[in-house]
Design a protein around this motif. Structure first.
Motif, PDB file in Angstrom:
ATOM      1  N   GLN A 103      12.232 -54.878  -8.324  1.00 45.48           N
ATOM      2  CA  GLN A 103      11.303 -53.752  -8.252  1.00 45.48           C
ATOM      3  C   GLN A 103      10.053 -54.118  -7.456  1.00 45.48           C
ATOM      4  OE1 GLN A 103      10.721 -51.563 -12.093  1.00 45.48           O
ATOM      5  NE2 GLN A 103      12.272 -52.994 -12.853  1.00 45.48           N
ATOM      6  N   ALA A 104       9.470 -55.285  -7.731  1.00 44.48           N
ATOM      7  CA  ALA A 104       8.255 -55.697  -7.033  1.00 44.48           C
ATOM      8  C   ALA A 104       8.485 -55.817  -5.530  1.00 44.48           C
ATOM      9  CB  ALA A 104       7.762 -57.033  -7.594  1.00 44.48           C
ATOM     10  N   ALA A 105       9.645 -56.374  -5.153  1.00 40.88           N
ATOM     11  CA  ALA A 105       9.945 -56.575  -3.739  1.00 40.88           C
ATOM     12  C   ALA A 105      10.073 -55.263  -2.977  1.00 40.88           C
ATOM     13  CB  ALA A 105      11.234 -57.393  -3.587  1.00 40.88           C
ATOM     14  N   LEU A 106      10.470 -54.200  -3.678  1.00 45.14           N
ATOM     15  CA  LEU A 106      10.701 -52.927  -2.996  1.00 45.14           C
ATOM     16  C   LEU A 106       9.586 -51.912  -3.228  1.00 45.14           C
ATOM     17  CD1 LEU A 106      14.525 -52.735  -3.655  1.00 45.14           C
ATOM     18  CD2 LEU A 106      13.370 -53.264  -1.504  1.00 45.14           C
ATOM     19  N   ILE A 107       8.728 -52.150  -4.168  1.00 47.82           N
ATOM     20  CA  ILE A 107       7.573 -51.267  -4.368  1.00 47.82           C
ATOM     21  C   ILE A 107       6.457 -51.630  -3.401  1.00 47.82           C
ATOM     22  CG2 ILE A 107       5.727 -50.630  -5.974  1.00 47.82           C
ATOM     23  CD1 ILE A 107       7.783 -50.983  -8.254  1.00 47.82           C
ATOM     24  N   PHE A 108       6.209 -52.927  -3.230  1.00 46.34           N
ATOM     25  CA  PHE A 108       5.039 -53.373  -2.477  1.00 46.34           C
ATOM     26  C   PHE A 108       5.430 -53.803  -1.065  1.00 46.34           C
ATOM     27  CE2 PHE A 108       4.091 -53.968  -6.965  1.00 46.34           C
ATOM     28  CZ  PHE A 108       2.910 -53.238  -7.062  1.00 46.34           C
ATOM     29  N   GLY A 222       6.557 -69.520   5.822  1.00 45.71           N
ATOM     30  CA  GLY A 222       7.510 -70.280   6.620  1.00 45.71           C
ATOM     31  C   GLY A 222       7.855 -71.600   5.954  1.00 45.71           C
ATOM     32  N   GLY A 223       6.843 -72.270   5.374  1.00 45.23           N
ATOM     33  CA  GLY A 223       7.114 -73.498   4.624  1.00 45.23           C
ATOM     34  C   GLY A 223       7.952 -73.242   3.395  1.00 45.23           C
ATOM     35  N   LEU A 224       7.719 -72.085   2.756  1.00 38.57           N
ATOM     36  CA  LEU A 224       8.508 -71.729   1.581  1.00 38.57           C
ATOM     37  C   LEU A 224       9.973 -71.528   1.957  1.00 38.57           C
ATOM     38  CD1 LEU A 224       7.675 -71.377  -1.385  1.00 38.57           C
ATOM     39  CD2 LEU A 224       7.620 -68.898  -0.984  1.00 38.57           C
ATOM     40  N   MET A 286       6.094 -57.284   0.735  1.00 41.19           N
ATOM     41  CA  MET A 286       4.814 -57.967   0.879  1.00 41.19           C
ATOM     42  C   MET A 286       4.969 -59.457   0.609  1.00 41.19           C
ATOM     43  SD  MET A 286       1.688 -57.867   1.547  1.00 41.19           S
ATOM     44  CE  MET A 286       0.148 -58.742   1.304  1.00 41.19           C
ATOM     45  N   THR A 287       4.398 -60.282   1.485  1.00 39.33           N
ATOM     46  CA  THR A 287       4.517 -61.728   1.328  1.00 39.33           C
ATOM     47  C   THR A 287       3.892 -62.225   0.022  1.00 39.33           C
ATOM     48  OG1 THR A 287       2.488 -61.998   2.624  1.00 39.33           O
ATOM     49  CG2 THR A 287       4.577 -62.161   3.800  1.00 39.33           C
ATOM     50  N   THR A 288       2.905 -61.498  -0.493  1.00 41.52           N
ATOM     51  CA  THR A 288       2.248 -61.915  -1.729  1.00 41.52           C
ATOM     52  C   THR A 288       3.218 -61.922  -2.902  1.00 41.52           C
ATOM     53  OG1 THR A 288       0.266 -60.832  -0.863  1.00 41.52           O
ATOM     54  CG2 THR A 288       0.195 -61.545  -3.144  1.00 41.52           C
ATOM     55  N   ILE A 289       4.264 -61.104  -2.864  1.00 43.78           N
ATOM     56  CA  ILE A 289       5.249 -61.097  -3.944  1.00 43.78           C
ATOM     57  C   ILE A 289       5.933 -62.465  -4.033  1.00 43.78           C
ATOM     58  CG2 ILE A 289       7.395 -60.050  -4.766  1.00 43.78           C
ATOM     59  CD1 ILE A 289       4.899 -58.283  -5.034  1.00 43.78           C
ATOM     60  N   ALA A 290       6.244 -63.060  -2.887  1.00 44.23           N
ATOM     61  CA  ALA A 290       6.834 -64.402  -2.894  1.00 44.23           C
ATOM     62  C   ALA A 290       5.839 -65.425  -3.438  1.00 44.23           C
ATOM     63  CB  ALA A 290       7.286 -64.787  -1.490  1.00 44.23           C
ATOM     64  N   GLY A 305      13.722 -64.483  -0.125  1.00 42.43           N
ATOM     65  CA  GLY A 305      14.824 -63.885   0.624  1.00 42.43           C
ATOM     66  C   GLY A 305      14.579 -62.423   0.934  1.00 42.43           C
ATOM     67  N   PHE A 306      14.036 -61.685  -0.022  1.00 40.36           N
ATOM     68  CA  PHE A 306      13.708 -60.283   0.217  1.00 40.36           C
ATOM     69  C   PHE A 306      12.663 -60.152   1.331  1.00 40.36           C
ATOM     70  CE2 PHE A 306      15.973 -58.673  -3.474  1.00 40.36           C
ATOM     71  CZ  PHE A 306      16.217 -57.346  -3.121  1.00 40.36           C
ATOM     72  N   VAL A 307      11.657 -61.036   1.324  1.00 38.85           N
ATOM     73  CA  VAL A 307      10.618 -60.975   2.353  1.00 38.85           C
ATOM     74  C   VAL A 307      11.229 -61.180   3.737  1.00 38.85           C
ATOM     75  CG1 VAL A 307       8.550 -62.100   3.258  1.00 38.85           C
ATOM     76  CG2 VAL A 307       8.771 -61.696   0.804  1.00 38.85           C
ATOM     77  N   LEU A 308      12.034 -62.219   3.884  1.00 39.33           N
ATOM     78  CA  LEU A 308      12.588 -62.547   5.197  1.00 39.33           C
ATOM     79  C   LEU A 308      13.562 -61.478   5.684  1.00 39.33           C
ATOM     80  CD1 LEU A 308      12.945 -64.429   7.580  1.00 39.33           C
ATOM     81  CD2 LEU A 308      14.690 -65.652   6.292  1.00 39.33           C
ATOM     82  N   VAL A 309      14.530 -61.113   4.851  1.00 41.22           N
ATOM     83  CA  VAL A 309      15.556 -60.158   5.289  1.00 41.22           C
ATOM     84  C   VAL A 309      14.948 -58.788   5.549  1.00 41.22           C
ATOM     85  CG1 VAL A 309      17.716 -59.029   4.672  1.00 41.22           C
ATOM     86  CG2 VAL A 309      17.347 -61.422   4.052  1.00 41.22           C
ATOM     87  N   SER A 310      14.022 -58.340   4.696  1.00 42.07           N
ATOM     88  CA  SER A 310      13.420 -57.023   4.901  1.00 42.07           C
ATOM     89  C   SER A 310      12.562 -57.004   6.159  1.00 42.07           C
ATOM     90  CB  SER A 310      12.581 -56.622   3.679  1.00 42.07           C
ATOM     91  OG  SER A 310      11.465 -57.473   3.509  1.00 42.07           O
ATOM     92  N   THR A 311      11.901 -58.118   6.463  1.00 46.17           N
ATOM     93  CA  THR A 311      11.088 -58.178   7.677  1.00 46.17           C
ATOM     94  C   THR A 311      11.963 -58.054   8.923  1.00 46.17           C
ATOM     95  OG1 THR A 311       9.417 -59.538   6.579  1.00 46.17           O
ATOM     96  CG2 THR A 311       9.452 -59.575   8.982  1.00 46.17           C
ATOM     97  N   LEU A 312      13.086 -58.761   8.939  1.00 46.57           N
ATOM     98  CA  LEU A 312      14.004 -58.648  10.072  1.00 46.57           C
ATOM     99  C   LEU A 312      14.586 -57.232  10.161  1.00 46.57           C
ATOM    100  CD1 LEU A 312      15.866 -62.072   9.740  1.00 46.57           C
ATOM    101  CD2 LEU A 312      14.009 -61.473  11.301  1.00 46.57           C
ATOM    102  N   PHE A 313      14.931 -56.650   9.028  1.00 42.32           N
ATOM    103  CA  PHE A 313      15.492 -55.298   9.008  1.00 42.32           C
ATOM    104  C   PHE A 313      14.482 -54.258   9.466  1.00 42.32           C
ATOM    105  CE2 PHE A 313      16.716 -51.427   6.464  1.00 42.32           C
ATOM    106  CZ  PHE A 313      17.843 -51.113   7.221  1.00 42.32           C
TER     107      PHE A 313
END
Length: 326
Positions: A103-108, A222-224, A286-290, A305-313
């Motif tokens: 939920q957090a990954a897709l709300i913010f 990126g380090g993460l 949002m990167t802050t979620i990670a 993973g959500f941050v990276l894949v959603s950014t590319l998408f």
């Protein structure tokens, strides 16, 4: 094509900074200890200063009164996103921490590092006030409800713990609000309402400090990527359903609700405000979620993973959404 070029430019810069952070960890310039320090600096200093300086810069009570529709739209967007992805998580049978991080990954969405430059480029005259007013609501919800979703659920093992008193629960709720970013938002709002202007000699260094948040957060992320098994999220069926719902279906449906339904005639908003908020609603995670999940070791690979894949998408989804709503 102009808007597509702006989006691509932002994403290319985003990718370069991610690669710098990834390369630094792979080359062993620094490791997990330094990443933890960067995370603490970002969450406790850089991001709060960025939010505060953006909110108070050039914003006064008249701006609040003339453009308060931006705050209303932002609150509506988050309310609908929270309801939508609570229901989606329930339908997909995502439980416990997995359901909450989903939920957090897709709300913010990434309003701070991708949305703000995009808004400023698309709406050069009103973009600054849109950003300031949106940030008050956006960051207020992120640093309260967003923090709540990213916290581990207390274990029920061992003896059944005593039910906390009303006072203890109230204190726990207040502690969620007592974080640097939310305090900065409240101070900024109080100064705006009181008509207090921050001198430029103070605001300029605050902008400089806040400006460090974007590159450092992306280098941190990126380090993460280099220290977490983020690619396991590709095996999760909810990733694909969630990204389609969040980044394609929701922005188009939200735009239709605001422009074609009965709300179109009663809301105190302009066409530019509607376009802006619909683009914001389709931004990647949002990167802050990670960072939130990483600092508590609560499924950081899943969130990253959500941050990276959603950014590319988003390179495809934002272009599609733009062609529909613009």
């Amino acid at each position: 094509m102009g808007q597509f070029g702006i989006v691509v430019g932002q994403l290319v810069g985003f990718l370069i900074m991610l690669l710098v952070g990834y390369g630094c960890v792979r080359l062993k310039f620094y490791g997990t200890v330094a990443l933890n320090g960067m995370c603490a600096l970002l969450l406790n200093v850089l991001i709060p200063v960025l939010v505060f300086s953006n909110a108070v810069d050039g914003t006064d009570r008249a701006d609040l009164e003339a453009n308060w529709g931006v705050m209303l739209l932002t609150a509506m967007m988050y309310g609908l996103l929270a309801l939508t992805f609570f229901l989606v998580a329930w339908l997909l049978r995502l439980r416990a921490e997995r359901g909450r991080i989903f939920q957090a990954a897709l709300i913010f969405g990434n309003a701070g590092f991708l949305g703000i430059p995009l808004i400023m480029a698309l709406f050069p005259q009103q973009g600054a006030i849109y950003v300031a007013l949106m940030s008050i609501v956006d960051q207020g919800i992120l640093w309260t409800y967003g923090v709540f979703l990213c916290e581990p659920i207390p274990s029920g093992g061992g003896e059944t713990p005593a039910k906390p008193s009303l006072g203890a629960r109230a204190a726990g709720l207040l502690r969620r609000f007592a974080n640097p970013a939310f305090i900065g938002i409240m101070i900024a709002l109080a100064l705006i309402l009181a008509g207090v202007r921050i001198p430029r000699i103070i605001l300029t260094p605050l902008h400089t400090i806040g400006g460090m948040a974007t590159p450092m957060s992306l280098i941190y992320l990126g380090g993460l990527f280099a220290t977490t098994r983020w690619w396991n999220v590709l095996k999760r069926y909810e990733l694909y359903a969630g990204l389609a719902a969040k980044m394609l279906l929701f922005p188009v449906a939200f735009h239709a609700l605001l422009t074609m339904g009965p709300l179109a005639a009663v809301l105190p908003v302009t066409h530019d405000m509607v376009t802006m908020i619909c683009l914001i609603s389709g931004l990647p995670t949002m990167t802050t979620i990670a960072m939130f999940s990483g600092r508590r070791n609560n499924m950081p690979e899943y969130a990253t993973g959500f941050v990276l894949v959603s950014t590319l998408f988003s390179l495809v989804s934002l272009a599609v959404v733009s062609s529909v709503i613009m």
